[in-house]
Design an enzyme around this catalytic site. Structure first.
Site, short mmCIF file in Angstrom:
data_model
loop_
_atom_site.label_atom_id
_atom_site.label_comp_id
_atom_site.label_asym_id
_atom_site.label_seq_id
_atom_site.Cartn_x
_atom_site.Cartn_y
_atom_site.Cartn_z
N LYS A 198 0.83 -1.20 0.00
CA LYS A 198 0.00 0.00 0.00
C LYS A 198 0.87 1.26 0.00
O LYS A 198 1.89 1.32 0.70
CB LYS A 198 -0.91 -0.03 1.23
CG LYS A 198 -1.95 1.08 1.30
CD LYS A 198 -2.81 0.87 2.54
CE LYS A 198 -3.87 1.94 2.71
NZ LYS A 198 -4.70 1.72 3.92
N SER B 258 -9.50 1.65 3.37
CA SER B 258 -8.70 2.43 2.45
C SER B 258 -7.70 1.59 1.65
O SER B 258 -7.12 2.08 0.68
CB SER B 258 -7.93 3.51 3.22
OG SER B 258 -7.03 2.94 4.17
N SER C 39 -9.85 -0.74 7.43
CA SER C 39 -9.17 -0.52 6.15
C SER C 39 -8.42 -1.72 5.61
O SER C 39 -7.99 -1.71 4.46
CB SER C 39 -8.23 0.67 6.26
OG SER C 39 -8.95 1.87 6.26
#
Length: 543
Positions: free
Chosen positions: A127, A208, A232
């Site tokens: 990420k 996210s 997330s």
């Protein structure tokens, strides 16, 4: 970050409900049957590494059938074909220019008789709020950080490299880990645009960690890493048919990760199988002198989490099920009821419990905690990052000056609210932290203890709703990320079925550092149920 928190605490829930409609989804084309996969996407069925596990890849490298370079090349081609062309998932922001070089180094080590461990030569996507000291920027999806390159690896990236993993690239995310606006859309960032759900392309991938979830599910990598403050990791894992682990806060270092919350943030594995998640967790976990909370894992950390994988691990266990998730008309409720009966058939005792009745009222305090901690954490990160912006105030000013590109769909209310607050010595902050953290821990600890439970289960998320860049996220139905997030306790989600072609995850939550127990339960459920189904990149359904 789980958007439901902000809908609940900002008073926008009623607005979202009234403005949301299926019209937000793209209309079905006349040429195609609703729900049918693109013709170009049939390559997914014949992809050489389709659904390959870490063990599968190690066997191929060990036998000489494939090399790390060969595997890395296959994933890079897959990213080009699926992520940037074809379905165009937009899950990968950048592929690592050094990926093939790293793979070659791992191949040479193997040739010389050195294999570092199960991740040796394995491509991993990361990420893009996690520092990598290489040619790849670390941006959190924000234009204010576009082009920013970290001078040092995040601690968990150092551990990945030591384990022999190939850092394949950086994934898109909800900008600032979805801590920018109360009307944001999960999976959208100014740097990467909108990530799409690989199951039905106009549905949200959640966030996210949207890119990590979509990419791992679409077989663009062997495994991926996300981060979580509240939902997330587990929410996009649920929406993309993955196993996701939100570890106990402090099991993994947060050094070098763009923060939201010092009390809730953690990185975590996002994989297609429980075993792969356990392998990745083993490599990432460990104490870091620069992150004092990791010292609390002393004596609780496990060197190898795969030793807790037991296909018969449900037999004789007592499990609580969140009572509120067993009622209502959402399609996920029926899946949970089926899962409960399945757990019983595997030898578990399941009793109804009420966690969220105690933890939902803590949401406002949690939001206050995150606002305070975000300003403190981001200012500390930017102060030494070498980025063009040095403070949260600089970020806010940059976005205003570049609003056409930075804020074309939603604004930055959360950034501005955080900037207005005092420091962490504020009595209001201390009171909010005590209320949310202590309250959630008390609720979970007492329910687990009083009912003699190994874990508590619930619906991770309802099926993914449509992407809606006008109104922002809308989540119909239940979710279960909040209790473990506020408490800092571990949470694992595993696929438990599909509703209208969309995956839904089953959550397992337990007390601090109970990852071994959760892995046992999750693995046994996974092995017996086999609910993971690879995505087919379908066009939208029409009602």
């Amino acid at each position: 970050m789980n958007r439901r928190i902000f809908l609940r605490n900002s008073g926008l829930a009623s607005v979202a409900l009234s403005t949301f409609s299926l019209g937000a989804c793209a209309p079905e084309t006349k040429e195609k049957k609703a729900g049918a996969p693109d013709a170009a996407d049939n390559a997914a069925d014949s992809f050489e590494l389709q659904e390959a596990t870490i063990n599968d890849l190690q066997e191929k490298m060990g036998s000489g059938q494939l090399t790390s370079r060969g595997i890395t090349e296959l994933y890079l081609k897959r990213i080009e074909a699926i992520d940037r062309s074809g379905p165009t998932l937009r899950s990968v922001l950048i592929t690592n220019p050094d990926a093939l070089k790293i793979a070659d180094q791992m191949d040479q080590e193997r040739k010389n008789g050195k294999v570092r461990g199960p991740l040796h030569g394995i491509p991993v996507l990361v990420k893009d709020n996690i520092n990598t000291a290489d040619q790849q920027p670390t941006t959190a999806g924000a234009l204010a950080l576009a082009g920013h390159k970290a001078s040092q690896d995040a601690f968990i990236i150092k551990k990945l490299r030591e384990a022999g993993a190939v850092i394949l690239g950086k994934t898109n995310l909800s900008e600032w880990a979805n801590f920018r606006s109360t009307r944001s859309t999960s999976g959208w960032s100014a740097v990467g645009g909108q990530t799409r759900n690989p199951y039905i392309l106009d549905r949200t991938p959640s966030g996210s960690s949207a890119g990590s979830g979509a990419a791992a599910s679409a077989n663009l990598c062997a495994v991926a890493i996300g981060t979580e403050t509240d939902g997330s990791v587990v929410s996009p894992s649920s929406c993309s048919g993955l196993v996701g682990i939100k570890p106990t806060v402090g099991l993994l270092s947060r050094t070098g990760i763009i923060p939201i919350s010092a009390s809730q943030d953690t990185a975590g594995p996002m994989t297609r199988t429980v075993r792969d998640a356990a392998i990745l967790l083993s490599a990432l976990a460990g104490p870091d002198a620069a992150d004092p909370i990791t010292q609390q894992s002393a004596g609780k950390l496990q060197a190898d989490y795969t030793k807790f994988l037991d296909a018969n691990g449900l037999k004789g266990k007592r499990i609580g099920v969140e009572k509120s998730h067993l009622t209502g008309t959402n399609d996920a409720v029926a899946l949970l009821k089926e899962a409960v009966e399945f757990l019983k058939a595997q030898g578990a005792t399941v009793v109804e419990v009420e966690v969220q009745k105690q933890t939902d009222p803590l949401g406002s305090a949690e939001y206050d905690v995150l606002l305070y901690e975000f300003k403190d954490g981001v200012n500390k990160y930017l102060a030494t990052a070498g980025a063009p912006v040095k403070t949260l105030a600089d970020v806010i000013a940059f976005n205003k000056q570049n609003k056409d590109k930075s804020m074309p769909f939603f604004q930055q209310e959360i950034l501005e609210a955080s900037e207005k607050l005092d420091g962490l010595d504020s009595p209001k902050y201390k009171a909010a932290l005590s209320k949310s953290q202590n309250g959630s821990r008390k609720a979970l600890d007492s329910i687990l203890r009083d009912n003699k439970l190994t874990a508590i289960i619930g619906i991770t998320n309802a099926p993914a709703p449509c992407i809606d860049l006008i109104n922002g996220d809308y989540w119909p139905g239940p979710g279960f990320s909040g209790p473990a997030a506020m408490a800092g306790y571990p949470h694992i989600t595993v696929p438990m079925g599909h509703a209208h072609g969309l995956p839904v995850g089953l959550s397992f939550v337990a007390g601090a550092y109970q990852e071994p127990a959760l892995l046992t339960l999750a693995y046994a459920y996974e092995q017996a149920s086999k609910k993971r189904v690879a995505p087919e990149f379908r066009k939208p359904f029409v009602g």
